[in-house]
Design a protein around this motif. Structure first.
Motif, PDB file in Angstrom:
ATOM      1  N   CYS A  62       0.910  -1.137   0.150  1.00  0.00           N
ATOM      2  CA  CYS A  62       0.041   0.158  -0.046  1.00  0.00           C
ATOM      3  C   CYS A  62       0.803   1.348   0.102  1.00  0.00           C
ATOM      4  O   CYS A  62       0.514   2.124  -0.746  1.00  0.00           O
ATOM      5  N   GLN A  63       1.863   1.283   0.775  1.00  0.00           N
ATOM      6  CA  GLN A  63       2.929   2.415   0.663  1.00  0.00           C
ATOM      7  C   GLN A  63       3.453   2.669  -0.624  1.00  0.00           C
ATOM      8  O   GLN A  63       3.648   3.436  -1.052  1.00  0.00           O
ATOM      9  N   ALA A  64       3.758   1.448  -1.101  1.00  0.00           N
ATOM     10  CA  ALA A  64       4.440   1.520  -2.813  1.00  0.00           C
ATOM     11  C   ALA A  64       3.236   2.198  -3.578  1.00  0.00           C
ATOM     12  O   ALA A  64       3.639   2.786  -4.556  1.00  0.00           O
ATOM     13  N   LEU A  65       2.005   1.709  -3.525  1.00  0.00           N
ATOM     14  CA  LEU A  65       1.239   2.609  -4.359  1.00  0.00           C
ATOM     15  C   LEU A  65       0.899   3.825  -3.899  1.00  0.00           C
ATOM     16  O   LEU A  65       0.803   4.703  -5.094  1.00  0.00           O
ATOM     17  N   ARG A  66       1.072   4.399  -2.710  1.00  0.00           N
ATOM     18  CA  ARG A  66       1.042   5.861  -2.465  1.00  0.00           C
ATOM     19  C   ARG A  66       2.293   6.432  -2.985  1.00  0.00           C
ATOM     20  O   ARG A  66       2.233   7.674  -3.363  1.00  0.00           O
ATOM     21  N   ARG A  67       3.467   5.891  -3.279  1.00  0.00           N
ATOM     22  CA  ARG A  67       4.562   6.583  -3.590  1.00  0.00           C
ATOM     23  C   ARG A  67       4.584   6.754  -5.143  1.00  0.00           C
ATOM     24  O   ARG A  67       5.213   7.166  -5.849  1.00  0.00           O
ATOM     25  N   SER A  68       3.712   5.678  -5.970  1.00  0.00           N
ATOM     26  CA  SER A  68       3.540   5.454  -7.512  1.00  0.00           C
ATOM     27  C   SER A  68       2.261   6.110  -7.870  1.00  0.00           C
ATOM     28  O   SER A  68       2.264   7.128  -8.188  1.00  0.00           O
ATOM     29  N   THR A  69       1.414   5.070  -7.867  1.00  0.00           N
ATOM     30  CA  THR A  69       0.121   5.696  -9.036  1.00  0.00           C
ATOM     31  C   THR A  69      -0.954   6.339  -8.016  1.00  0.00           C
ATOM     32  O   THR A  69      -1.737   7.003  -8.717  1.00  0.00           O
ATOM     33  N   LEU A  70      -0.689   6.118  -6.651  1.00  0.00           N
ATOM     34  CA  LEU A  70      -1.668   6.909  -5.876  1.00  0.00           C
ATOM     35  C   LEU A  70      -1.381   7.747  -4.709  1.00  0.00           C
ATOM     36  O   LEU A  70      -1.413   7.858  -3.579  1.00  0.00           O
ATOM     37  N   PRO A  71      -0.487   8.953  -5.261  1.00  0.00           N
ATOM     38  CA  PRO A  71       0.151   9.917  -4.306  1.00  0.00           C
ATOM     39  C   PRO A  71      -0.867  10.532  -3.593  1.00  0.00           C
ATOM     40  O   PRO A  71      -0.417  10.802  -2.216  1.00  0.00           O
ATOM     41  N   ASP A  72      -2.168  11.007  -3.783  1.00  0.00           N
ATOM     42  CA  ASP A  72      -3.016  11.330  -2.897  1.00  0.00           C
ATOM     43  C   ASP A  72      -4.038  10.484  -2.518  1.00  0.00           C
ATOM     44  O   ASP A  72      -4.835  11.026  -1.991  1.00  0.00           O
ATOM     45  N   GLY A  73      -3.764   9.040  -2.472  1.00  0.00           N
ATOM     46  CA  GLY A  73      -4.760   8.228  -1.967  1.00  0.00           C
ATOM     47  C   GLY A  73      -5.789   7.888  -2.807  1.00  0.00           C
ATOM     48  O   GLY A  73      -5.691   8.114  -3.936  1.00  0.00           O
TER      49      GLY A  73
END
Ligand code: AR6
Length: 191
Positions: A62-73
């Motif tokens: 989930c943290q990796a998603l926040r760093r890549s495709t979902l920076p705003d959640g």
């Protein structure tokens, strides 16, 4: 897990139990849905239980998603799929239901979307079984009878047009919540 009731030719199965124990029937790839929040970084309720049972790899994904495709959640009403860590399923599909604010702030459409997007992702991944908790009906305060009707309609629409998932499980922690679903969903139970 105890089966409570079945609907739509048995493709919707209402069960009582802890969703982190869900493992499916073994007939194909399976996922559980997480009632997450927009941060995707965990919380209480079913979200906390899923992260605890899955272990740290789920949070790391989930943290990796926040760093890549979902920076705003993750937007309310959207969904995203990850692995499942130590859980006995292949994937977790994280969705964010609406916070209940009286019903005139778009909550019904956002709840429909949370179910529909989770099902769309499950179908695209060719998943055979998908288990949902009662999204938004805990901390987020959505009245369970209204959520039941909206969830049933969204799932019914998807299943009428798609062969995947074959079966949708609705997992309720307490028998009373399953009773409420069965009474309020607008579907006729199988005998
Ligand atoms: N298995 C099945 N159902 C469960 C479980 C479990 N292990 N644990 C709780 N429930 P909630 P929400 C039921 O509050 O309303 C979190 O902090 C519970 O009884 O988990 O969508 C997130 O991070 C209720 O019927 O989800 C968000 O911030 C249902 O799951 C926020 O809560 C949903 O309750 C999301 O709130």
């Amino acid at each position: 897990m105890e089966t409570h009731s079945r609907f739509l030719d048995g493709r919707i199965v209402c069960v009582i139990g802890d969703i982190t124990d869900f493992r499916g029937s073994g007939s194909g790839a399976t996922a559980i849905v997480n009632a997450a929040n927009r941060s995707l970084l965990g919380g209480g309720g079913v979200d906390g239980a899923i992260h605890r049972a899955a272990g740290s790899s789920l949070l790391e994904e989930c943290q990796a998603l926040r760093r890549s495709t979902l920076p705003d959640g993750l937007q309310t009403g959207a969904a995203v799929m990850t692995g499942a860590g130590h859980l006995p399923v292949a994937h977790v599909i994280h969705t964010v239901g609406p916070v209940w604010a009286g019903g005139d702030a778009g909550e019904p459409e956002l709840l429909r979307s949370a179910y529909a997007e989770s099902l769309r992702i499950a179908a695209a991944a060719d998943l055979v079984e998908l288990a949902f908790p009662a999204v938004s009906t805990g901390v987020f305060g959505y009245p369970p009878p209204l959520a039941a009707a909206k969830a049933a309609a969204a799932i019914g629409t998807h299943l009428a047009a798609n062969g995947r998932p074959e079966s949708v499980y609705l997992v309720f922690f307490q028998r009373q919540d399953a009773d409420t679903f069965a009474q309020s969903c607008g579907l006729t139970p199988l005998e």
